[in-house]
Design a protein around this motif. Structure first.
Motif, PDB file in Angstrom:
ATOM      1  N   TRP A  75     -21.646  63.608  56.174  1.00  0.00           N
ATOM      2  CA  TRP A  75     -22.574  63.243  56.441  1.00  0.00           C
ATOM      3  C   TRP A  75     -23.284  62.702  57.777  1.00  0.00           C
ATOM      4  N   LYS A  76     -24.895  62.410  56.956  1.00  0.00           N
ATOM      5  CA  LYS A  76     -25.918  62.227  58.356  1.00  0.00           C
ATOM      6  C   LYS A  76     -26.242  61.000  59.483  1.00  0.00           C
ATOM      7  N   ILE A  77     -25.853  60.022  58.315  1.00  0.00           N
ATOM      8  CA  ILE A  77     -26.712  59.079  58.828  1.00  0.00           C
ATOM      9  C   ILE A  77     -25.506  57.266  58.274  1.00  0.00           C
ATOM     10  N   LYS A  78     -24.923  56.788  59.415  1.00  0.00           N
ATOM     11  CA  LYS A  78     -23.933  55.697  58.485  1.00  0.00           C
ATOM     12  C   LYS A  78     -24.299  54.728  58.102  1.00  0.00           C
ATOM     13  N   MET A  79     -24.135  53.653  57.132  1.00  0.00           N
ATOM     14  CA  MET A  79     -25.126  52.353  56.824  1.00  0.00           C
ATOM     15  C   MET A  79     -24.089  51.635  56.543  1.00  0.00           C
ATOM     16  N   LEU A  80     -24.138  50.277  57.398  1.00  0.00           N
ATOM     17  CA  LEU A  80     -23.522  49.357  57.741  1.00  0.00           C
ATOM     18  C   LEU A  80     -24.300  48.565  56.557  1.00  0.00           C
ATOM     19  N   TYR A  81     -23.520  47.893  55.819  1.00  0.00           N
ATOM     20  CA  TYR A  81     -24.537  46.569  55.546  1.00  0.00           C
ATOM     21  C   TYR A  81     -23.503  45.885  54.618  1.00  0.00           C
ATOM     22  N   ASP A  82     -23.655  44.633  54.464  1.00  0.00           N
ATOM     23  CA  ASP A  82     -22.964  43.272  53.641  1.00  0.00           C
ATOM     24  C   ASP A  82     -22.771  43.462  52.326  1.00  0.00           C
ATOM     25  N   GLY A  83     -21.682  43.595  52.227  1.00  0.00           N
ATOM     26  CA  GLY A  83     -21.735  43.577  50.556  1.00  0.00           C
ATOM     27  C   GLY A  83     -21.909  42.131  50.007  1.00  0.00           C
ATOM     28  N   ASP A  84     -21.138  41.332  50.824  1.00  0.00           N
ATOM     29  CA  ASP A  84     -21.183  39.989  50.321  1.00  0.00           C
ATOM     30  C   ASP A  84     -22.572  39.119  50.250  1.00  0.00           C
ATOM     31  N   CYS A  85     -23.658  40.383  50.488  1.00  0.00           N
ATOM     32  CA  CYS A  85     -24.995  39.776  50.225  1.00  0.00           C
ATOM     33  C   CYS A  85     -25.865  40.434  48.591  1.00  0.00           C
ATOM     34  N   PRO A  86     -25.765  39.586  47.386  1.00  0.00           N
ATOM     35  CA  PRO A  86     -25.966  40.207  46.355  1.00  0.00           C
ATOM     36  C   PRO A  86     -27.844  40.828  46.606  1.00  0.00           C
ATOM     37  N   LEU A  87     -28.621  40.122  47.294  1.00  0.00           N
ATOM     38  CA  LEU A  87     -29.825  41.366  47.472  1.00  0.00           C
ATOM     39  C   LEU A  87     -29.972  42.087  47.995  1.00  0.00           C
ATOM     40  N   CYS A  88     -28.944  42.418  48.602  1.00  0.00           N
ATOM     41  CA  CYS A  88     -28.860  43.769  49.715  1.00  0.00           C
ATOM     42  C   CYS A  88     -28.683  44.560  48.777  1.00  0.00           C
ATOM     43  N   MET A  89     -27.558  44.198  47.731  1.00  0.00           N
ATOM     44  CA  MET A  89     -26.932  44.990  46.906  1.00  0.00           C
ATOM     45  C   MET A  89     -27.740  45.700  46.500  1.00  0.00           C
ATOM     46  N   ARG A  90     -28.400  45.867  46.088  1.00  0.00           N
ATOM     47  CA  ARG A  90     -29.538  46.113  44.914  1.00  0.00           C
ATOM     48  C   ARG A  90     -29.734  47.533  45.400  1.00  0.00           C
ATOM     49  N   GLU A  91     -30.354  47.364  47.164  1.00  0.00           N
ATOM     50  CA  GLU A  91     -31.371  48.621  47.120  1.00  0.00           C
ATOM     51  C   GLU A  91     -29.344  49.559  48.128  1.00  0.00           C
ATOM     52  N   VAL A  92     -28.820  48.747  48.099  1.00  0.00           N
ATOM     53  CA  VAL A  92     -27.579  49.636  48.303  1.00  0.00           C
ATOM     54  C   VAL A  92     -26.909  49.682  47.544  1.00  0.00           C
ATOM     55  N   ASN A  93     -27.137  50.236  46.101  1.00  0.00           N
ATOM     56  CA  ASN A  93     -26.684  50.366  45.001  1.00  0.00           C
ATOM     57  C   ASN A  93     -27.736  51.744  44.716  1.00  0.00           C
ATOM     58  N   MET A  94     -29.009  51.518  44.860  1.00  0.00           N
ATOM     59  CA  MET A  94     -29.662  52.419  44.935  1.00  0.00           C
ATOM     60  C   MET A  94     -29.461  54.131  45.524  1.00  0.00           C
ATOM     61  N   LEU A  95     -29.591  53.258  46.930  1.00  0.00           N
ATOM     62  CA  LEU A  95     -29.278  54.480  47.486  1.00  0.00           C
ATOM     63  C   LEU A  95     -28.574  54.663  47.835  1.00  0.00           C
ATOM     64  N   ARG A  96     -27.093  54.808  46.857  1.00  0.00           N
ATOM     65  CA  ARG A  96     -25.450  55.131  46.504  1.00  0.00           C
ATOM     66  C   ARG A  96     -26.113  56.026  45.604  1.00  0.00           C
ATOM     67  N   GLU A  97     -27.055  55.390  44.782  1.00  0.00           N
ATOM     68  CA  GLU A  97     -27.216  56.280  43.340  1.00  0.00           C
ATOM     69  C   GLU A  97     -27.404  57.838  44.290  1.00  0.00           C
ATOM     70  N   ARG A  98     -28.926  57.657  44.605  1.00  0.00           N
ATOM     71  CA  ARG A  98     -29.342  58.555  44.873  1.00  0.00           C
ATOM     72  C   ARG A  98     -28.196  59.553  45.882  1.00  0.00           C
ATOM     73  N   ASN A  99     -27.338  58.892  46.743  1.00  0.00           N
ATOM     74  CA  ASN A  99     -26.883  59.551  47.396  1.00  0.00           C
ATOM     75  C   ASN A  99     -25.707  60.975  46.711  1.00  0.00           C
ATOM     76  N   LYS A 100     -25.082  60.441  45.675  1.00  0.00           N
ATOM     77  CA  LYS A 100     -24.793  61.496  44.580  1.00  0.00           C
ATOM     78  C   LYS A 100     -25.603  63.073  44.797  1.00  0.00           C
ATOM     79  N   THR A 101     -26.672  63.091  44.575  1.00  0.00           N
ATOM     80  CA  THR A 101     -26.995  64.026  44.712  1.00  0.00           C
ATOM     81  C   THR A 101     -27.475  65.011  46.264  1.00  0.00           C
ATOM     82  N   TYR A 102     -27.122  64.126  47.444  1.00  0.00           N
ATOM     83  CA  TYR A 102     -27.277  64.380  48.799  1.00  0.00           C
ATOM     84  C   TYR A 102     -26.045  64.123  49.699  1.00  0.00           C
TER      85      TYR A 102
END
Length: 215
Positions: A75-102
């Motif tokens: 990893w090049k960067i560590k993301m600290l996110y709030d897993g209990d935030c429903p709106l935040c998780m939309r963005e986290v899941n998008m980044l997570r999916e992209r990160n499968k490649t990177y």
């Protein structure tokens, strides 16, 4: 006389005693609209055993946590996110999916019972809940819109936040994000941070001397 005898003979041949002989033959034919090759084949014992064996030999699924560890070994960067935030998780899941490649982002859920400030440059839960934090591999901590820009750059989406590198756009973007960070708990229907901290503290005390909270 000969003609009459011939006619009588023909009449005798043409009109048999049993008239049922003239009815259409009764053929015992069962019509099958589908070719035999296309009919469903019964499941044989061999087929059943093969099907069961194929399932039993399938590879076990990998959990999300194990999968993230595999994607983010370098990893090049560590993301600290709030897993209990429903709106935040939309963005986290998008980044997570992209990160499968990177495989360049390591995701850390600060709402997890396992979250430790010691392993995240001393960022305690309350501080991390106040605004987005990201930690670069060299130990640099970035926050607010810069954190998003660095994260998006690592998964090939740097153009989304590219304009926020420049003033006065950077300042305006941080101001807008600051308003969101301040009211995001209310917007998502969650209790104030004080209540969340108190509930987390009580849970920690209950779990401290018990295995009830450990899975």
């Amino acid at each position: 006389m000969a003609l009459r005898l011939a006619a009588a003979s023909v009449s005798h041949i043409a009109k048999p005693k049993n008239p049922s002989y003239f009815s259409p033959p009764q053929l015992n034919i069962t019509l099958n609209p589908r070719p035999k090759a296309l009919l469903p084949r019964p499941i044989t014992e061999f087929g059943s055993q093969w099907h069961i064996r194929a399932i039993s030999e399938a590879k076990p699924s990998i959990s999300k946590k194990e999968g993230e560890e595999q994607w983010s070994k370098d990893w090049k960067i560590k993301m600290l996110y709030d897993g209990d935030c429903p709106l935040c998780m939309r963005e986290v899941n998008m980044l997570r999916e992209r990160n499968k490649t990177y495989g360049t982002i390591k995701f850390v859920d600060i709402s997890s019972d396992d979250y430790s400030p010691e392993g995240n440059h001393g960022l305690d839960y309350e501080t991390a809940m106040g605004r987005i934090h990201a930690v670069l591999s060299d130990g640099t901590v970035v926050t607010d819109v810069e954190a998003f820009r660095r994260l998006y750059e690592q998964v090939g989406l740097g153009w989304v936040y590219a304009i926020t590198k420049y003033e006065p756009i950077a300042k305006i973007a941080d101001s807008i994000y600051g308003v969101w960070a301040k009211y995001r708990l209310q917007v998502t229907g969650r209790p104030p941070i004080e209540q969340i901290l108190e509930a987390r503290k009580k849970k920690s005390e209950v779990c401290k001397d018990s295995n009830a909270c450990k899975m």
